[in-house]
Design an enzyme around this catalytic site. Structure first.
Site, PDB file in Angstrom:
ATOM      1  N   GLY A  93       2.114   2.123  10.674  1.00  0.00           N
ATOM      2  CA  GLY A  93       3.025   3.253  10.530  1.00  0.00           C
ATOM      3  C   GLY A  93       3.704   3.676  11.826  1.00  0.00           C
ATOM      4  N   ASN A 146       0.867  -1.186   0.000  1.00  0.00           N
ATOM      5  CA  ASN A 146       0.000   0.000   0.000  1.00  0.00           C
ATOM      6  C   ASN A 146       0.896   1.225   0.000  1.00  0.00           C
ATOM      7  OD1 ASN A 146      -1.851   2.004   0.458  1.00  0.00           O
ATOM      8  ND2 ASN A 146      -2.327   1.388   2.566  1.00  0.00           N
TER       9      ASN A 146
HETATM   10  C1  PEP Z   1      -0.798  -0.079   5.716  1.00  0.00           C
HETATM   11  O1  PEP Z   1      -0.652   0.912   5.047  1.00  0.00           O
HETATM   12  O2  PEP Z   1      -1.800  -0.773   5.519  1.00  0.00           O
HETATM   13  C2  PEP Z   1       0.220  -0.434   6.702  1.00  0.00           C
HETATM   14  C3  PEP Z   1       0.096  -1.547   7.346  1.00  0.00           C
HETATM   15  O3  PEP Z   1       1.262   0.450   6.867  1.00  0.00           O
HETATM   16  P1  PEP Z   1       2.689   0.162   7.618  1.00  0.00           P
HETATM   17  O4  PEP Z   1       3.206  -1.149   7.064  1.00  0.00           O
HETATM   18  O5  PEP Z   1       3.546   1.324   7.245  1.00  0.00           O
HETATM   19  O6  PEP Z   1       2.411   0.070   9.076  1.00  0.00           O
END
Ligand code: PEP
Length: 258
Positions: A173, A9
């Protein structure tokens, strides 16, 4: 064993040039990878370009969102037909940033899921609890509510083709991933709820991805859990090295299972 699905994503990141380059690296780096589905979800304005880079490869193209209506006065939105026209076969729906930053409700997400299936677009349906919900012991309750409301009215044959992503909001995140035990516990619960509502065959065919600060160094352990069938990766999907390392971890797991 369900075929693992590793999806990136990209959120609202990268320039057009960087998107093309990253897509090219994922395309080239996954040549020879079998038994694993790999997908990328770029910003909607870059979808068509990324599609032209991925065309002919096995890398799946997904959008990060779509509206449930076909067309009309919905400024800033894109429809299912639009994302299909630029090459998407998949779409992320119900991501926690859509829920908590943009106020999407369970019922809006349900409308989107229904539209996606009507149009033959494969949804990656995200759900997950917030930190205060985990701390107050209501994780299962929240997951059950999001799952039941999101899937309301869907036919069992649609549910059987669904990909679900469990993404605890506190892990997205933040660099703080759920432990493999915490993730498996919720994945197992989701599988049990699916079994209760749709039966063994449907529940066994749904891929449940984990998302939330996935990195190459935690991917192996997460993927080793019986009900974790892949990963939805945010930050670590923006660099081809880390994303390809995560994909390799899934590939190794498939190879060692043979
Ligand atoms: C996401 O965007 O769905 C996600 C899990 O982000 P991250 O891996 O940066 O925590």
């Amino acid at each position: 064993m369900l075929r693992p699905f590793i999806a990136g994503n990209w959120k609202m990141n990268l320039t057009l040039k960087e998107s093309r380059e990253l897509a090219g690296s994922v395309r080239d780096g996954t040549e020879g990878i079998t038994g694993v589905d790999v997908g990328v979800c770029p910003p909607s304005v870059f979808l068509e370009d990324v599609y032209s880079v991925l065309e002919g490869s096995s890398v799946i193209l997904g959008a990060q969102n779509m509206h449930w209506e076909d067309k009309g006065a919905f400024t800033g939105e894109v429809s299912g037909d639009m994302i299909k026209e630029v090459g998407c076969t998949h779409v992320i729906l119900g991501h926690s940033e859509r829920r908590h930053v943009f106020g999407e409700t369970d019922s809006m997400i349900n409308s989107k899921l229904r539209t996606a299936f009507t149009k033959g677009i494969m949804p990656i349906f995200c759900l997950g609890e917030r930190l205060e919900e985990r701390e107050s012991g209501s994780t299962f309750e929240v997951i059950e509510r999001q799952l039941r409301a999101g899937l309301a009215g869907l036919r069992p044959e649609d549910v059987s083709r669904l990909t679900i992503a469990y993404e605890p909001v506190w892990a997205i995140g933040t660099g703080k991933n759920a432990t493999s035990t915490q993730a498996q516990e919720v994945h197992g619960r989701i599988r049990a709820l699916l079994k209760e509502s749709y039966g063994e065959d449907v529940s066994a065919s749904v891929r449940i991805l984990y998302g939330g600060s996935v990195k190459p160094d935690n991917a192996v352990e997460l993927l080793a859990q019986p009900d974790i069938n892949g990963l939805l990766v945010g930050g670590a999907s923006l660099k081809s090295d880390s994303f390809l390392e995560i994909i390799s971890a899934a590939f190794e797991q498939v190879r060692s299972a043979v």
